[in-house]
Design an enzyme around this catalytic site. Structure first.
Site, PDB file in Angstrom:
ATOM      1  N   THR A 101       0.804  -1.227   0.000  1.00 51.19           N
ATOM      2  CA  THR A 101       0.000   0.000   0.000  1.00 51.19           C
ATOM      3  C   THR A 101       0.835   1.274   0.000  1.00 51.19           C
ATOM      4  O   THR A 101       0.681   2.135  -0.856  1.00 51.19           O
ATOM      5  CB  THR A 101      -0.934   0.023   1.223  1.00 51.19           C
ATOM      6  OG1 THR A 101      -1.754  -1.139   1.212  1.00 51.19           O
ATOM      7  CG2 THR A 101      -1.828   1.265   1.203  1.00 51.19           C
ATOM      8  N   HIS A 147       6.018  -6.968   9.752  1.00 52.24           N
ATOM      9  CA  HIS A 147       5.353  -6.934   8.444  1.00 52.24           C
ATOM     10  C   HIS A 147       6.307  -6.535   7.322  1.00 52.24           C
ATOM     11  O   HIS A 147       6.215  -7.061   6.212  1.00 52.24           O
ATOM     12  CB  HIS A 147       4.184  -5.947   8.511  1.00 52.24           C
ATOM     13  CG  HIS A 147       3.362  -5.888   7.270  1.00 52.24           C
ATOM     14  ND1 HIS A 147       2.466  -6.880   6.928  1.00 52.24           N
ATOM     15  CD2 HIS A 147       3.280  -4.947   6.284  1.00 52.24           C
ATOM     16  CE1 HIS A 147       1.864  -6.560   5.798  1.00 52.24           C
ATOM     17  NE2 HIS A 147       2.346  -5.395   5.376  1.00 52.24           N
ATOM     18  N   SER A 188       1.902  -7.899   0.991  1.00 50.35           N
ATOM     19  CA  SER A 188       0.781  -7.163   1.573  1.00 50.35           C
ATOM     20  C   SER A 188      -0.295  -6.896   0.509  1.00 50.35           C
ATOM     21  O   SER A 188      -0.817  -7.848  -0.076  1.00 50.35           O
ATOM     22  CB  SER A 188       1.291  -5.878   2.229  1.00 50.35           C
ATOM     23  OG  SER A 188       0.329  -5.341   3.112  1.00 50.35           O
ATOM     24  N   LEU A 189      -0.634  -5.643   0.222  1.00 49.92           N
ATOM     25  CA  LEU A 189      -1.567  -5.369  -0.873  1.00 49.92           C
ATOM     26  C   LEU A 189      -1.049  -5.978  -2.170  1.00 49.92           C
ATOM     27  O   LEU A 189      -1.828  -6.466  -3.001  1.00 49.92           O
ATOM     28  CB  LEU A 189      -1.777  -3.861  -1.037  1.00 49.92           C
ATOM     29  CG  LEU A 189      -2.593  -3.413  -2.255  1.00 49.92           C
ATOM     30  CD1 LEU A 189      -3.992  -4.003  -2.242  1.00 49.92           C
ATOM     31  CD2 LEU A 189      -2.656  -1.882  -2.331  1.00 49.92           C
ATOM     32  N   ASP A 248       4.131  -9.860  12.808  1.00 50.02           N
ATOM     33  CA  ASP A 248       3.345  -8.991  11.933  1.00 50.02           C
ATOM     34  C   ASP A 248       2.095  -8.492  12.663  1.00 50.02           C
ATOM     35  O   ASP A 248       1.234  -9.284  13.045  1.00 50.02           O
ATOM     36  CB  ASP A 248       2.941  -9.759  10.670  1.00 50.02           C
ATOM     37  CG  ASP A 248       2.479  -8.856   9.545  1.00 50.02           C
ATOM     38  OD1 ASP A 248       2.028  -7.732   9.821  1.00 50.02           O
ATOM     39  OD2 ASP A 248       2.574  -9.280   8.383  1.00 50.02           O
TER      40      ASP A 248
END
Length: 258
Positions: A15, A225, A80-81, A201
């Site tokens: 993101t 993360h 992630s995203l 995370d």
């Protein structure tokens, strides 16, 4: 038959990320493989459409960027995203994706915990970028890694992050986090898949990733993360081992890509 060295690894950021986030991972990967790391944030920032972004829009941007490099098949890694984008790409373009590695991925932003987090991000991105950046550091890094920085160093990191971030598309991208749902895409995945989770995370806890792709292999790294910052060597090693058929860890849970 295409040799591994001719088959690129495509890295898709998250993101608040950009392609440079992968730099230390690329240093390790590029000894064995060519690497493509599209910066889809730049492409989003330059668009003129008033339509709300969807996960498929970002996934298509990544595919366009890879095709512009003259590549039609690759090993795909998303964080992630970026893991959601990679899931979408692998489902929609199965002929292009030989293998899939998802790092700290999640399947849908409507989950109550994730929804609350992303709405907080959206609020702070609008109203208090310093607080937003501090939150990313606290939740994105493991306690051990974060404790190595003194206060002046952290202040410098925060200042540099705010100054170097293109804030124009940030709200749009966070809204994609909130609206995305890749569960149907995940059920269509045919490529061999590896799920990498991070023990510490707090942004996407490991439980959100473990069953993202039915039948996928999983490993956990001792990291927060932002694995690409904390454990770039270990992350690169896991990616290469999965995609090139090596099994460097004793658990034997990783199978070769075919």
């Amino acid at each position: 038959m295409i040799d591994d060295k001719d088959l690129p690894i495509v890295l898709v950021h998250g993101t608040m990320g950009k392609s440079e986030d992968w730099s230390r991972v690329v240093e390790e990967l590029s000894n064995s493989r060519s690497v493509i790391r599209p910066n889809y944030i730049e492409r989003v920032a330059g668009r003129n459409s008033t339509n709300e972004l969807a996960i498929k829009d970002l996934a298509d941007e990544v595919v366009v960027a890879v095709r512009a490099e003259g590549k039609r098949r690759f090993d795909l890694v998303g964080g992630s995203l970026g893991a959601a984008l990679a899931t979408c790409i692998a489902a929609e373009y199965p002929e292009m994706v030989r293998s899939l590695v998802l790092v700290s991925g999640f399947s849908h932003g409507s989950d109550p915990r994730l929804n609350l987090q992303f709405k907080l991000w959206l609020h702070l991105a609008r109203t208090d970028k310093v607080a937003f950046t501090k939150l990313l550091l606290v939740s994105g890094l493991s306690p051990g890694f974060l404790s190595a920085f003194d206060e002046p160093t952290l202040d410098g990191i925060i200042e540099n992050f705010i100054a170097s971030t293109d804030w124009r598309p940030v709200e749009e991208i966070i809204r994609v986090d909130l609206s995305l749902d890749v569960r149907e895409y995940a059920r269509r995945i045919m490529s061999p898949a590896l799920l990498i989770t991070a023990m510490h995370d707090q942004i996407v806890p490991p439980a959100y990733s473990e069953n993202l792709i039915p039948g996928a292999k999983t490993i956990e790294l001792d990291s927060g993360h932002l694995i690409f910052l904390e454990k770039p060597v270990e992350l690169a090693s896991a990616i290469l081992a999965f995609c090139q058929g090596r099994v460097p860890w004793p658990s034997g849970t990783i199978e070769a890509c075919t």
